[in-house]
Design a protein around this motif. Sequence first.
Motif, PDB file in Angstrom:
ATOM      1  N   GLU A   1       8.525   2.913   8.737  1.00  0.00           N
ATOM      2  CA  GLU A   1       7.345   2.518   7.965  1.00  0.00           C
ATOM      3  C   GLU A   1       6.060   2.694   8.754  1.00  0.00           C
ATOM      4  O   GLU A   1       5.020   3.091   8.202  1.00  0.00           O
ATOM      5  CB  GLU A   1       7.482   1.068   7.495  1.00  0.00           C
ATOM      6  CG  GLU A   1       6.357   0.632   6.576  1.00  0.00           C
ATOM      7  CD  GLU A   1       6.578  -0.754   6.000  1.00  0.00           C
ATOM      8  OE1 GLU A   1       5.622  -1.315   5.418  1.00  0.00           O
ATOM      9  OE2 GLU A   1       7.710  -1.288   6.116  1.00  0.00           O
TER      10      GLU A   1
ATOM     11  N   THR B   1       2.798   4.853   7.640  1.00  0.00           N
ATOM     12  CA  THR B   1       1.477   4.215   7.623  1.00  0.00           C
ATOM     13  C   THR B   1       0.462   5.050   8.390  1.00  0.00           C
ATOM     14  O   THR B   1      -0.684   5.230   7.952  1.00  0.00           O
ATOM     15  CB  THR B   1       1.561   2.804   8.235  1.00  0.00           C
ATOM     16  OG1 THR B   1       2.479   2.018   7.471  1.00  0.00           O
ATOM     17  CG2 THR B   1       0.197   2.117   8.244  1.00  0.00           C
TER      18      THR B   1
ATOM     19  N   ARG C   1      -0.116   2.835  -0.175  1.00  0.00           N
ATOM     20  CA  ARG C   1       0.719   2.064   0.744  1.00  0.00           C
ATOM     21  C   ARG C   1       2.037   2.787   1.014  1.00  0.00           C
ATOM     22  O   ARG C   1       2.500   3.579   0.180  1.00  0.00           O
ATOM     23  CB  ARG C   1       1.003   0.687   0.143  1.00  0.00           C
ATOM     24  CG  ARG C   1      -0.255  -0.114  -0.169  1.00  0.00           C
ATOM     25  CD  ARG C   1      -0.010  -1.172  -1.221  1.00  0.00           C
ATOM     26  NE  ARG C   1       0.402  -0.583  -2.498  1.00  0.00           N
ATOM     27  CZ  ARG C   1       0.680  -1.278  -3.589  1.00  0.00           C
ATOM     28  NH1 ARG C   1       0.590  -2.586  -3.589  1.00  0.00           N
ATOM     29  NH2 ARG C   1       1.053  -0.669  -4.707  1.00  0.00           N
ATOM     30  N   PRO C   2       2.651   2.533   2.163  1.00  0.00           N
ATOM     31  CA  PRO C   2       3.905   3.234   2.502  1.00  0.00           C
ATOM     32  C   PRO C   2       4.984   3.096   1.435  1.00  0.00           C
ATOM     33  O   PRO C   2       5.692   4.065   1.132  1.00  0.00           O
ATOM     34  CB  PRO C   2       4.331   2.580   3.821  1.00  0.00           C
ATOM     35  CG  PRO C   2       3.068   2.084   4.422  1.00  0.00           C
ATOM     36  CD  PRO C   2       2.207   1.664   3.274  1.00  0.00           C
TER      37      PRO C   2
ATOM     38  N   ASP D   1       4.639   2.949  -1.611  1.00  0.00           N
ATOM     39  CA  ASP D   1       4.316   3.729  -2.803  1.00  0.00           C
ATOM     40  C   ASP D   1       5.000   5.097  -2.779  1.00  0.00           C
ATOM     41  O   ASP D   1       5.005   5.807  -3.786  1.00  0.00           O
ATOM     42  CB  ASP D   1       2.797   3.936  -2.923  1.00  0.00           C
ATOM     43  CG  ASP D   1       2.051   2.661  -3.286  1.00  0.00           C
ATOM     44  OD1 ASP D   1       2.640   1.814  -3.985  1.00  0.00           O
ATOM     45  OD2 ASP D   1       0.890   2.510  -2.853  1.00  0.00           O
TER      46      ASP D   1
END
Length: 343
Positions: free
Chosen positions: A309, A313, A330-331, A333
């Motif tokens: 993650e 990001t 956002r990650p 997503d």
Amino acid sequence: MNIPTIARSSLAALCVLVATACAGTGTSAPGSGAPSAPAATTKINYLTSFNVFGRDSYAYVALEKGYFRDAGFDVTIRPGSGTADSLKLIASGQADFGITDLTGSIVTLAGQRLPVTGVAAIQQRSLTAVIALEGSGIAAPKDLEGKKIADPPGSAVKLVFPAYAKAAGIDPAKVTFVPAPPPSLPQLLSSGKVDAIGQFVVGRPTIEQAAQGRKAVVLPYSDHVKEMYGNILTTTTKMAAEQPVVVTKFRDALLKGLEYAIDNPDEAGRILNKHHPTQNPVTAAAELKEMAAYVRPSEAGVPVGALDESRVTAVIAILEDAKVIKPGFRPFDVVTFGLAPGS
């Protein structure tokens, strides 16, 4: 999607699968004297990343070796035509799984929130690149200014180019992209109709074969944007939420084919040639040999297919800084981290 939701969905899907398996194990009720029907397989439509090249032969390996069948799947493999198109086909239900570039997926989904999600990394580093031929006047990224690059519309190479250009010191306004279908790219380059093409770094053998021995000049995006992953396995958010067991079983079968292909590239090249006789098995094997270093994580104990993650990001931040996407993406997503290997 939060973890409790995934857990509840996993339990529900597991119960369905167990019930189905018990109903089709080949055993019979006491005294019935007849075996029950075998368990049905799940039909899956799968898209390669980019037409049919050696880099995607691992799916045919998984098919040929029976990895899909053993996991309970009847898989139809279709050639993909780039990240943006594949995302739309998956989102619309025309494909169940497909291979898309992670960074290109971020760019596409930041502009159009499609119901898709990534569940495994195929490469731990980006394969996206611009490839030219020696003698073209292109030897470094800056040389792309004033040149024409052929690339399919919606491919990751074009989607991510502004971020690469900023990192590599290129003025993107001075570079012209010419739309062209994937199969035509090697010939367009070798004939001199364009100065360069969008490609994966592993495309070098295919390009040099088409150019009849002329050497390729490869400009990898990962030289300047090191945080980027390569391709990922993508499915719908609905399938990830409601059928996580199906997703992980398919994921594992595909990754088993991936590992076998990079460990046995010559055999994998022959398997691809069996399914697509126009593909040169030697060239396909050469692509897999170049791809091997990109597949296995450099960190000890991290499995093939893992997605981190914090790295996703970082890629989002790079794209925001280059004004490729707007803030707010956002990650999660783009990736369901709970379904990635090692999670």
